[in-house]
Motif scaffolding. Structure first.
Motif, mmCIF file in Angstrom:
data_model
loop_
_atom_site.group_PDB
_atom_site.id
_atom_site.type_symbol
_atom_site.label_atom_id
_atom_site.label_comp_id
_atom_site.label_asym_id
_atom_site.label_seq_id
_atom_site.Cartn_x
_atom_site.Cartn_y
_atom_site.Cartn_z
ATOM 1 N N GLY A 1 9.348 34.552 30.192
ATOM 2 C CA GLY A 1 10.177 34.770 31.380
ATOM 3 C C GLY A 1 11.025 33.589 31.794
ATOM 4 O O GLY A 1 11.664 33.623 32.844
ATOM 5 N N ASP A 2 11.067 32.532 30.967
ATOM 6 C CA ASP A 2 11.906 31.366 31.276
ATOM 7 C C ASP A 2 13.248 31.538 30.568
ATOM 8 O O ASP A 2 13.461 31.048 29.457
ATOM 9 N N MET A 3 14.164 32.246 31.223
ATOM 10 C CA MET A 3 15.415 32.624 30.582
ATOM 11 C C MET A 3 16.351 31.429 30.364
ATOM 12 O O MET A 3 17.139 31.435 29.411
ATOM 13 N N ALA A 4 16.255 30.421 31.202
ATOM 14 C CA ALA A 4 17.116 29.242 31.042
ATOM 15 C C ALA A 4 16.771 28.504 29.747
ATOM 16 O O ALA A 4 17.664 28.158 28.956
ATOM 17 N N LEU A 5 15.480 28.264 29.528
ATOM 18 C CA LEU A 5 15.065 27.591 28.296
ATOM 19 C C LEU A 5 15.268 28.490 27.078
ATOM 20 O O LEU A 5 15.587 28.005 25.983
ATOM 21 N N ALA A 6 15.090 29.786 27.265
ATOM 22 C CA ALA A 6 15.340 30.725 26.168
ATOM 23 C C ALA A 6 16.796 30.634 25.728
ATOM 24 O O ALA A 6 17.098 30.499 24.532
ATOM 25 N N LYS A 7 17.719 30.686 26.705
ATOM 26 C CA LYS A 7 19.154 30.609 26.388
ATOM 27 C C LYS A 7 19.503 29.283 25.728
ATOM 28 O O LYS A 7 20.275 29.241 24.758
ATOM 29 N N GLU A 8 18.930 28.204 26.223
ATOM 30 C CA GLU A 8 19.200 26.881 25.651
ATOM 31 C C GLU A 8 18.833 26.834 24.170
ATOM 32 O O GLU A 8 19.581 26.295 23.349
ATOM 33 N N ASN A 9 17.704 27.430 23.828
ATOM 34 C CA ASN A 9 17.247 27.390 22.436
ATOM 35 C C ASN A 9 17.988 28.386 21.551
ATOM 36 O O ASN A 9 18.253 28.090 20.384
ATOM 37 N N PHE A 10 18.348 29.549 22.077
ATOM 38 C CA PHE A 10 19.153 30.476 21.288
ATOM 39 C C PHE A 10 20.547 29.894 21.030
ATOM 40 O O PHE A 10 21.098 30.051 19.933
ATOM 41 N N PRO B 1 25.409 30.220 13.036
ATOM 42 C CA PRO B 1 26.070 31.267 13.839
ATOM 43 C C PRO B 1 25.780 32.687 13.361
ATOM 44 O O PRO B 1 26.090 33.641 14.079
ATOM 45 N N LYS B 2 25.202 32.822 12.186
ATOM 46 C CA LYS B 2 24.945 34.155 11.630
ATOM 47 C C LYS B 2 23.455 34.483 11.598
ATOM 48 O O LYS B 2 23.007 35.287 10.780
ATOM 49 N N LEU B 3 22.679 33.875 12.478
ATOM 50 C CA LEU B 3 21.250 34.177 12.537
ATOM 51 C C LEU B 3 21.060 35.429 13.403
ATOM 52 O O LEU B 3 21.192 35.369 14.625
ATOM 53 N N LEU C 1 27.957 40.234 20.827
ATOM 54 C CA LEU C 1 26.852 39.585 20.114
ATOM 55 C C LEU C 1 26.127 40.594 19.202
ATOM 56 O O LEU C 1 25.743 40.262 18.078
ATOM 57 N N LEU C 2 25.985 41.815 19.673
ATOM 58 C CA LEU C 2 25.322 42.841 18.857
ATOM 59 C C LEU C 2 26.170 43.239 17.656
ATOM 60 O O LEU C 2 25.629 43.531 16.578
ATOM 61 N N VAL C 3 27.476 43.259 17.835
ATOM 62 C CA VAL C 3 28.373 43.539 16.699
ATOM 63 C C VAL C 3 28.204 42.464 15.634
ATOM 64 O O VAL C 3 28.131 42.758 14.431
ATOM 65 N N ARG C 4 28.121 41.220 16.071
ATOM 66 C CA ARG C 4 27.899 40.117 15.121
ATOM 67 C C ARG C 4 26.543 40.257 14.444
ATOM 68 O O ARG C 4 26.419 40.046 13.232
ATOM 69 N N ALA C 5 25.523 40.612 15.220
ATOM 70 C CA ALA C 5 24.184 40.779 14.646
ATOM 71 C C ALA C 5 24.162 41.911 13.624
ATOM 72 O O ALA C 5 23.542 41.794 12.559
#
Length: 300
Positions: free
Chosen positions: A231-240, A248-250, A273-277
């Protein structure tokens, strides 16, 4: 038969040498006679060891073409003919993992482990078997097998075996004492602990991957997923973001970045982002699937 399989090269060389001495030197038959005998011997070996012969040809084909698809039917043939060649079984098992056929992959890895005699090949087979166990929803068994690899292939005096301290000192000791554990091994083990919601262990092994190889994108993806599920979205976003900066293609990071964008109300960014995925090549080794991407798209 097992003895012959282990010693066939030496036996063949000895047989061809003896027949040459007897047929050509002592009996003084024409050289064509010896070629007929040698050819018959080689043909016999091709028949007896047909499965391995097929597999070896496929390995050569794959090496030349750099493509997996043409080799799959031949690997399958070698497998069904009962090959015991660990290299062939490992290759086919990995293909089956990528095709989400974990049951067949398990059978390949088990057969290869039974007949393999090489140190590093055994380690690789055990790690691949752990991934197959994960795909068969046997996460506890997969974790146990990875921990066995650490104990078996690491140094005898490593602290991790007796002291599971999930701190930086523990990471340093683990990495220093396990030359044959690679970043992807630590990352996979970290992901398995994420599935079990054991986030302390998951972070420990993900950071071990980074200690082994700085800038390993999949490790940052792991850490992003751990924080996302906590539930820590800030740290999640930082790492993604860090993961996608490195690669860029992960697809896994693209998918979770889309989840974050959706939660923030940025639906256009999420869709992009989903189109890229979706444009990435996904297989059974990824933590997401095309179906997951399509389902998230429909929810936007």
């Amino acid at each position: 038969m097992n003895y012959l399989q282990r010693k066939w090269r030496s036996i063949s060389i000895g047989f061809l040498f003896v027949t040459y001495m007897v047929v050509i030197v002592f009996m003084q038959h024409p050289i064509s006679t010896w070629f007929i005998i040698a050819g018959s011997w080689i043909l016999l070996h091709l028949i007896v060891y047909l499965c391995t012969f097929v597999g070896v040809l496929v390995n050569l084909l794959q090496g030349i073409t750099r493509r997996q698809e043409p080799s799959v039917p031949f690997f399958k043939l070698a497998y069904h003919l009962g090959t015991k060649n660990a290299t062939i079984l490992a290759s086919y098992g990995l293909i089956m993992l990528r095709e989400n056929k974990a049951e067949i992959a398990m059978q390949c890895f088990d057969r290869a482990l039974e007949h393999n005699a090489y140190f590093l090949t055994t380690k690789t087979l055990m790690c691949n078997k752990a991934i197959a166990l994960w795909k068969l929803d046997r996460v506890d068994d997969a974790i146990a097998l990875y921990l066995e690899v650490i104990e078996r292939f690491g140094r005898d005096d490593q602290k991790f075996v007796t002291d599971r301290s999930y701190d930086q000192e523990g990471i340093d000791d683990l990495v220093a004492n396990n030359d044959y554990m690679y970043p992807q091994d630590y990352t996979t083990l970290g992901f398995l602990y994420t599935l079990k919601e054991q986030y302390e262990e998951a972070l420990f092994f993900s950071h071990a991957a980074l200690a082994k190889k700085e800038g390993f994108a999949s490790a940052y993806d792991n850490i992003g997923q751990i924080y996302y599920f906590q539930g820590d979205m800030a740290l999640a976003k930082e790492n993604f973001d860090k993961s996608l900066e490195l690669n860029p293609k992960l697809p896994d990071s693209l998918y979770f970045a889309a989840l974050l964008a959706k939660d923030e109300g940025n639906l256009e960014d999420a869709y992009a982002l989903l189109v890229r995925a979706k444009s990435c090549k996904l297989d059974g080794l990824n933590t997401i699937s095309y179906e997951m991407i399509d389902e998230l798209k429909r929810s936007l």
